[in-house]
Design a protein around this motif. Structure first.
Motif, PDB file in Angstrom:
ATOM      1  N   PHE A   1      -1.836 -55.468   3.086  1.00 22.57           N
ATOM      2  CA  PHE A   1      -3.688 -56.164   2.587  1.00 22.57           C
ATOM      3  C   PHE A   1      -4.456 -55.808   3.242  1.00 22.57           C
ATOM      4  O   PHE A   1      -5.655 -55.335   3.322  1.00 22.57           O
ATOM      5  N   HIS A   2      -4.191 -55.774   4.522  1.00 24.37           N
ATOM      6  CA  HIS A   2      -4.520 -55.705   5.876  1.00 24.37           C
ATOM      7  C   HIS A   2      -5.944 -54.243   5.293  1.00 24.37           C
ATOM      8  O   HIS A   2      -6.666 -54.228   6.017  1.00 24.37           O
TER       9      HIS A   2
ATOM     10  N   PRO B   1      -8.034 -62.846   7.716  1.00 19.76           N
ATOM     11  CA  PRO B   1      -6.856 -63.062   7.183  1.00 19.76           C
ATOM     12  C   PRO B   1      -5.572 -62.476   8.166  1.00 19.76           C
ATOM     13  O   PRO B   1      -4.521 -63.034   8.918  1.00 19.76           O
ATOM     14  N   THR B   2      -5.288 -61.540   7.573  1.00 21.38           N
ATOM     15  CA  THR B   2      -4.116 -60.871   7.150  1.00 21.38           C
ATOM     16  C   THR B   2      -4.783 -60.359   8.060  1.00 21.38           C
ATOM     17  O   THR B   2      -3.105 -60.071   9.376  1.00 21.38           O
ATOM     18  N   GLY B   3      -5.520 -60.032   9.651  1.00 20.81           N
ATOM     19  CA  GLY B   3      -5.303 -59.971  10.718  1.00 20.81           C
ATOM     20  C   GLY B   3      -5.297 -60.374  12.021  1.00 20.81           C
ATOM     21  O   GLY B   3      -4.698 -60.510  12.394  1.00 20.81           O
TER      22      GLY B   3
ATOM     23  N   VAL C   1      -0.947 -62.132  15.574  1.00 23.85           N
ATOM     24  CA  VAL C   1       0.542 -62.313  16.779  1.00 23.85           C
ATOM     25  C   VAL C   1       0.930 -62.092  16.933  1.00 23.85           C
ATOM     26  O   VAL C   1       1.724 -62.245  17.649  1.00 23.85           O
ATOM     27  N   PHE C   2       1.357 -61.038  16.386  1.00 23.49           N
ATOM     28  CA  PHE C   2       2.281 -59.848  16.816  1.00 23.49           C
ATOM     29  C   PHE C   2       1.964 -58.702  17.294  1.00 23.49           C
ATOM     30  O   PHE C   2       2.641 -57.510  17.594  1.00 23.49           O
ATOM     31  N   ALA C   3       0.820 -58.716  17.839  1.00 25.37           N
ATOM     32  CA  ALA C   3       0.253 -57.401  18.331  1.00 25.37           C
ATOM     33  C   ALA C   3       0.501 -57.637  19.479  1.00 25.37           C
ATOM     34  O   ALA C   3       1.531 -58.457  20.407  1.00 25.37           O
ATOM     35  N   ASN C   4       1.251 -55.960  19.866  1.00 27.18           N
ATOM     36  CA  ASN C   4       1.615 -55.374  21.543  1.00 27.18           C
ATOM     37  C   ASN C   4       0.872 -56.047  21.948  1.00 27.18           C
ATOM     38  O   ASN C   4      -0.957 -55.714  22.684  1.00 27.18           O
ATOM     39  N   GLY C   5       1.650 -56.191  23.297  1.00 27.06           N
ATOM     40  CA  GLY C   5       0.755 -55.996  24.558  1.00 27.06           C
ATOM     41  C   GLY C   5       0.072 -57.836  25.192  1.00 27.06           C
ATOM     42  O   GLY C   5      -0.491 -58.353  26.307  1.00 27.06           O
TER      43      GLY C   5
ATOM     44  N   ILE D   1      -8.853 -64.289  18.266  1.00 35.84           N
ATOM     45  CA  ILE D   1     -11.181 -64.062  18.045  1.00 35.84           C
ATOM     46  C   ILE D   1     -12.054 -63.609  17.125  1.00 35.84           C
ATOM     47  O   ILE D   1     -12.773 -63.982  16.760  1.00 35.84           O
ATOM     48  N   LEU D   2     -11.735 -62.301  17.954  1.00 32.57           N
ATOM     49  CA  LEU D   2     -12.272 -61.260  17.269  1.00 32.57           C
ATOM     50  C   LEU D   2     -11.594 -62.035  15.118  1.00 32.57           C
ATOM     51  O   LEU D   2     -12.733 -61.831  14.613  1.00 32.57           O
ATOM     52  N   SER D   3     -10.954 -61.964  14.831  1.00 33.92           N
ATOM     53  CA  SER D   3     -10.090 -61.994  13.141  1.00 33.92           C
ATOM     54  C   SER D   3     -10.950 -63.199  12.539  1.00 33.92           C
ATOM     55  O   SER D   3     -11.756 -63.561  11.620  1.00 33.92           O
ATOM     56  N   VAL D   4     -11.631 -64.902  14.383  1.00 38.43           N
ATOM     57  CA  VAL D   4     -12.164 -65.724  12.867  1.00 38.43           C
ATOM     58  C   VAL D   4     -13.305 -65.477  13.238  1.00 38.43           C
ATOM     59  O   VAL D   4     -14.088 -65.839  12.457  1.00 38.43           O
TER      60      VAL D   4
END
Length: 268
Positions: A115-116, A161-163, A168-172, A182-185
């Motif tokens: 979806f993203h 929203p999908t971003g 939440v599951f991003a590496n790092g 913050i980017l998504s918001v």
């Protein structure tokens, strides 16, 4: 809107935004001691012509720079769209998914992922054309509105929203996750404010927030530009590169967008 000055033997028209400059020059000249009306008229006429000439030259250069910037953005966006299409082979051993081996078997995560990328393709493809001035005039304005609705809908209901979910599951670790959240918001909020502005017929505010919104949309491109630059050219550790790019993929974009709004507001 323009104002016309009559100098007896010639008329000079100037845009409204340059009127304040001219009025200051004229007032300064009036205060000069020993300057008669005839000389004052000639000097003022000369100054006004210089303003018109310099304004015209700078306007041409500004338009040329902004068009080159727009073409570069469009070119990189199209390139990313082409690269992203590879994911629709539904293979899990390519590109980004290679670093997500723990999630490729998670149906929810994979559904959100598709979806993203699908919605991101739409907003990347349609967003750039929102800044084409000819599309904002008759008879093409209907296409501006159609593309605008596609852009806003894809971000508010899918891409942002999908971003946030994927962040939440991003590496790092937490630093990377926070940067993408913050980017998504900000992406959602700026797009929503742009939508509200146009619904309220506030065109100037709409333009400003659309610039901010697309600056964040374009982070999808700059993210993939910064990764090889940091890790390949500067030799930054791969783990640190992931954290840094979570922030510099969108902060410089916003800064550039704000500079454009400050220095070239009439060219948007």
């Amino acid at each position: 809107e323009k104002y016309t000055f009559n100098f007896g033997y010639q008329y000079i028209s100037l845009p409204k935004y340059e009127l304040s400059i001219c009025s200051k020059l004229v007032c300064t000249l009036i205060l000069l001691q020993g300057t008669d009306y005839q000389n004052l008229t000639k000097i003022t006429h000369h100054l006004l012509q210089n303003i018109m000439h310099n304004s015209s030259s700078s306007s041409i250069i500004t338009n040329w720079i902004l068009r080159c910037l727009w073409l570069a953005m469009l070119g990189f966006s199209c390139l990313l769209v082409i690269i992203t299409m590879a994911y629709f082979s539904f293979r899990t051993d390519i590109n980004f998914l290679l670093a997500k081996k723990d999630f490729v078997k998670d149906e929810i995560w994979m559904t959100v992922f598709y979806f993203h990328i699908s919605s991101s393709i739409i907003c990347l493809s349609t967003g750039a054309f929102q800044f084409v001035s000819s599309l904002r005039k008759e008879p093409w304005i209907k296409w501006h509105r159609i593309l605008g609705k596609m852009y806003v809908f894809s971000i508010l209901f899918f891409a942002a929203p999908t971003g946030a979910y994927m962040a939440v599951f991003a590496n790092g670790g937490f630093g990377t996750q926070l940067g993408f959240i913050i980017l998504s918001v900000l992406w959602f909020v700026s797009t929503y404010i742009a939508l509200q502005a146009i619904l309220e017929k506030d065109i100037q505010s709409h333009k400003k927030w659309m610039v901010r919104s697309y600056a964040l949309t374009f982070s999808a491109v700059t993210l993939r530009l910064w990764m090889p630059i940091l890790s390949g050219y500067f030799g930054v550790d791969s783990d640190l590169t992931v954290v840094i790019t979570a922030w510099i993929n969108w902060i410089p974009n916003l800064l550039i967008g704000e500079l454009i709004l400050i220095f070239f507001p009439k060219n948007i």
